[in-house]
Scaffold this motif. Sequence first.
Motif, PDB file in Angstrom:
ATOM      1  N   LEU A   1      41.602 -28.357  78.692  1.00 46.37           N
ATOM      2  CA  LEU A   1      40.580 -27.476  78.135  1.00 46.37           C
ATOM      3  C   LEU A   1      39.487 -27.267  79.171  1.00 46.37           C
ATOM      4  CD1 LEU A   1      40.283 -29.052  74.576  1.00 46.37           C
ATOM      5  CD2 LEU A   1      41.745 -27.169  75.326  1.00 46.37           C
ATOM      6  N   PRO A   2      39.061 -26.033  79.381  1.00 42.20           N
ATOM      7  CA  PRO A   2      38.083 -25.764  80.446  1.00 42.20           C
ATOM      8  C   PRO A   2      36.694 -26.271  80.072  1.00 42.20           C
ATOM      9  CG  PRO A   2      38.509 -23.770  79.180  1.00 42.20           C
ATOM     10  CD  PRO A   2      39.476 -24.800  78.676  1.00 42.20           C
ATOM     11  N   SER A   3      35.883 -26.531  81.094  1.00 39.91           N
ATOM     12  CA  SER A   3      34.494 -26.927  80.879  1.00 39.91           C
ATOM     13  C   SER A   3      33.706 -25.755  80.295  1.00 39.91           C
ATOM     14  CB  SER A   3      33.864 -27.374  82.191  1.00 39.91           C
ATOM     15  OG  SER A   3      33.843 -26.304  83.124  1.00 39.91           O
ATOM     16  N   PHE A   4      32.565 -26.069  79.704  1.00 43.96           N
ATOM     17  CA  PHE A   4      31.722 -25.008  79.163  1.00 43.96           C
ATOM     18  C   PHE A   4      30.264 -25.442  79.170  1.00 43.96           C
ATOM     19  CE2 PHE A   4      32.711 -27.572  75.410  1.00 43.96           C
ATOM     20  CZ  PHE A   4      31.473 -27.691  74.789  1.00 43.96           C
ATOM     21  N   VAL A   5      29.395 -24.426  79.155  1.00 46.29           N
ATOM     22  CA  VAL A   5      27.957 -24.626  78.970  1.00 46.29           C
ATOM     23  C   VAL A   5      27.538 -23.769  77.780  1.00 46.29           C
ATOM     24  CG1 VAL A   5      25.658 -24.370  79.933  1.00 46.29           C
ATOM     25  CG2 VAL A   5      27.544 -25.092  81.406  1.00 46.29           C
TER      26      VAL A   5
ATOM     27  N   TYR B   1      26.446 -29.229  78.165  1.00 43.67           N
ATOM     28  CA  TYR B   1      27.527 -29.113  79.155  1.00 43.67           C
ATOM     29  C   TYR B   1      28.611 -30.129  78.836  1.00 43.67           C
ATOM     30  CZ  TYR B   1      30.210 -29.905  83.389  1.00 43.67           C
ATOM     31  OH  TYR B   1      31.239 -30.071  84.270  1.00 43.67           O
ATOM     32  N   VAL B   2      29.851 -29.660  78.832  1.00 42.76           N
ATOM     33  CA  VAL B   2      31.009 -30.533  78.655  1.00 42.76           C
ATOM     34  C   VAL B   2      32.020 -30.175  79.728  1.00 42.76           C
ATOM     35  CG1 VAL B   2      32.902 -31.202  77.130  1.00 42.76           C
ATOM     36  CG2 VAL B   2      30.636 -30.755  76.173  1.00 42.76           C
ATOM     37  N   GLY B   3      32.421 -31.163  80.515  1.00 43.26           N
ATOM     38  CA  GLY B   3      33.378 -30.919  81.586  1.00 43.26           C
ATOM     39  C   GLY B   3      34.787 -30.696  81.060  1.00 43.26           C
ATOM     40  N   ASP B   4      35.708 -30.369  81.974  1.00 45.95           N
ATOM     41  CA  ASP B   4      37.090 -30.148  81.563  1.00 45.95           C
ATOM     42  C   ASP B   4      37.662 -31.436  80.980  1.00 45.95           C
ATOM     43  OD1 ASP B   4      38.694 -31.610  83.834  1.00 45.95           O
ATOM     44  OD2 ASP B   4      37.156 -30.433  84.855  1.00 45.95           O
ATOM     45  N   ARG B   5      38.616 -31.289  80.046  1.00 44.54           N
ATOM     46  CA  ARG B   5      39.171 -32.431  79.347  1.00 44.54           C
ATOM     47  C   ARG B   5      40.581 -32.102  78.883  1.00 44.54           C
ATOM     48  NH1 ARG B   5      36.288 -28.908  76.965  1.00 44.54           N
ATOM     49  NH2 ARG B   5      36.286 -28.563  74.712  1.00 44.54           N
ATOM     50  N   GLN B   6      41.299 -33.138  78.481  1.00 37.92           N
ATOM     51  CA  GLN B   6      42.680 -32.973  78.049  1.00 37.92           C
ATOM     52  C   GLN B   6      42.750 -32.831  76.537  1.00 37.92           C
ATOM     53  OE1 GLN B   6      45.337 -32.602  80.056  1.00 37.92           O
ATOM     54  NE2 GLN B   6      43.926 -32.708  81.808  1.00 37.92           N
ATOM     55  N   ALA B   7      43.733 -32.018  76.071  1.00 35.93           N
ATOM     56  CA  ALA B   7      43.849 -31.754  74.642  1.00 35.93           C
ATOM     57  C   ALA B   7      44.796 -32.711  73.946  1.00 35.93           C
ATOM     58  CB  ALA B   7      44.304 -30.318  74.410  1.00 35.93           C
TER      59      ALA B   7
END
Length: 875
Positions: A820-824, A806-812
């Motif tokens: 950048l949206p979060s993803f699993v 899992y990685v939460g939302d973050r800035q590019a």
Amino acid sequence: MKVKQFVYLGIVGVIYLLNTQPVKADSKEQSVKVNDSNTVEIRQKSLFFKRIAEDTISQQNEIRLPHSNPPYTNVKDWLLAQENQQNQVIQVTGVKLSPTAKGLEVVLETPVSAPLPATTKSEGNTISVTISNARLRLPSGDTFRSDNPTTGITAVTVTNLDANSVLLTVTGEAGLPSAELFDSDTGLIFAFTTASATKPETPADKPSAESEPPIELLVTGEQEGRYKVPTASTATKVELPLRDIPQSIQVVPRQVIEDRRVVRFNDLTDNVSGVRPISGYGGISSAGFYIRGFSQGNENFRNGFRDFGFLSPRSVANVERVEFLKGPGSVLYGGGTFGLGGVVNTVTKKPLSEPRYGADITIGSYDFYRPTIDLTGPLTSDRSLLYRLNVAYQNAGSFRDFNENEIFFVAPALTWQISNRTKLSLEAEYQRDEFVSDFGFPYEPESLRLPKNRFLGIPGFNDGKVDGTTITYNLEHSFSDNWRLRQGFNATLAEGDFQTVFYGSLQDDRRSLDRFPTKSHEEQENYTLQNELSGKFNTGSLRHNFLIGVELARYRFSFDFVDAPIDPIDIFNPSYDAVIGEFVPRSSRKYGSDNIGIYFQDLIEILPNLKLLAGGRFDINDSSRINRRTNTTDNEQTDSDFSPRIGLVYQPAKDTSLYFSWSNSFNPQFFGRSRTDEQFQPETAEQFEVGVKQEFFDNRLSTNLAFYQLTRQNVLTADPVDPRFSIQTGEQRSRGIELDITGEILSGWKVIATYAHTDASVTEDRVIPVGDRLIDAPRNSASLWTTYQIQQGNLQGLGFGAGLYYVGDRQAQLPNTIELPSFVRADAAIFYQRNNFRTGINFKNIFSAKIYETGGNGLVPGAPFTVQGTASIEF
């Protein structure tokens, strides 16, 4: 102070330390116990050491005891060195077997009393012991065998392995026997306990240690089949238990790489908290990382040597493990982006004394093919000269349109044991990458709506080729069991030719993308010479593990760019018919840096459970930038700084360590440039960290919980006006919590898991808004990879693996313009291993989560659902 004066000062310091008289230890008696999980217990009574040790060794192992360098194969070998005895071949003149209540006692009789080094190895139900400096001389011949000598033991054999070593093998009926080794005046005594008689020891069963503190037992070499690695060298440049290091360090061993079928370095970030990948330059298989929110670019380390990865493609084929040290590392490694956010050090596979030959092939989605070969063993009968050879080839298509790559890699290595105290190691690597140079998508919100396969370059034009060569030597000499001198040299040379397309901005219609076709030739040279003296000594009741070193380094990077015009491309409905205009020169420069660093470190044992780590490094860095078109020097500058570190470890129990550390570092800015060619000030960093390291399940599972605050100033980031240039943004800060879990919960059940909460943002700036989050630094991220292999029965050897990331939302980018949206992501594996054969299938990104990597010149999408099948054999 001039560079020559520092060299003179370093030489004087080395001469002074060479005249220091080390404290010697006096050991009197010992026993070694090897049980069914390959655990060694060493009990030893002495005037100086009074400890008990317990740790795990692999099938190929080395043991490093306190105050002993280089590593020896066991305590007996160490004692031999302590008494300054010369190696001699001892004759084994008799073999006696005596059944016991728990199993069998095997006595190897010798005519003289002399220590004999023993190395253990296990496979299936058979335990093998190699006894060095010995030769079997029986009246009945040079081979001994006994079938079914007692209940639970099916066979015992003793043979000459070669002219200087004897091999003892014992095969159990119901499982692997455990063994205990004793020394006597008449030879070696092995007490084997059958699997049916083996039971966990209770406190009452364990022999009394007279309340003595434990000896430190360090295991080096290959840690086969394990997720938990007990020691590391990256944080201190000497092999130490992780529990004694007052800083967060996560080790990803070879077994994780194989179980996950990792073929790119960047994929290792999944198994380390607080670390994110940086995309390679146009598709190069190099490694780059964000650590605790800060970029360390493509600057890594290879066996302790600085390894600029910008043009240095790297394969994982010869990687034994990768050590991630989080936080500033300038105290031992000098200035660089790696010294600010963290240090990533790759430890390569070393030659082994036992012959081993392995090969595998991986076939997967998108026409992926990757065979590898791994060969190792002795070249001489006395095993003083060892070799290893790793070869890999990769040919693959891609989920990206018009993409493909081909990689060839070869890595030979030699180890020459010149004498008992002198060893020379030579390693080389060569890799060629041929690929489509592709920077993905532009840093625009509209890019997130594009399909992953969309190609925005020019088919047939985008092309890249990189050749990288590395040569390394290490010469080690032990003056005594406590003092060692090491000299190492590393040269990394690489050159690349690129035809690529850089991106501009979207036009007002938010679909037409400006592009810049570019041809370039780029070269880099990196040379490092290290001289280190390490020693162990006492001052009163304090025990010291001291290190002093001098490092000379030279780095050169040059490039020539030519550009051409081309019409914009519609990113939503691309046409590849645009014609490239005439190429004209854009820039031609050469960057250079010469560095000298003098560093020292002392790990002081104040009490057996209280350790202080202190050290520092002083660097002088001369850098220049030359305009090759005009043959003029654009900039010359000299930077110098002192980088200190201090840490404290308190161990209230044998399986608990509480630690605190503070460190400073700096990074000369000779490489980057501004649009106006302004000179950049060095970056600096300061970190505070506290944490706890805890062992569970009889030291099979280890955890590291860390709390930190890391502040950087004068940070370089991409210029928002033109991303080909940089600006210094002022101050940035990262603080957070990290948890790493690694090891084995039950027999056959392995796990590596992480969690990170990262608050990384701009705290002072005149260009970027204060409060903007740093690039690719999610507030929350977590991962889990676990495997289970059936241990017995008809399905023995069948295993399963599962992973969640899992990685939460973050800035590019900075300023924050695209989130950048979060993803699993979900992975899985199924494999079967029997004897020397293994086959398996890995399923990656099962639900095709949308993933992007940043840090290059564009957003690089990650692969969707992928399948890889592997078959391997070892003999």
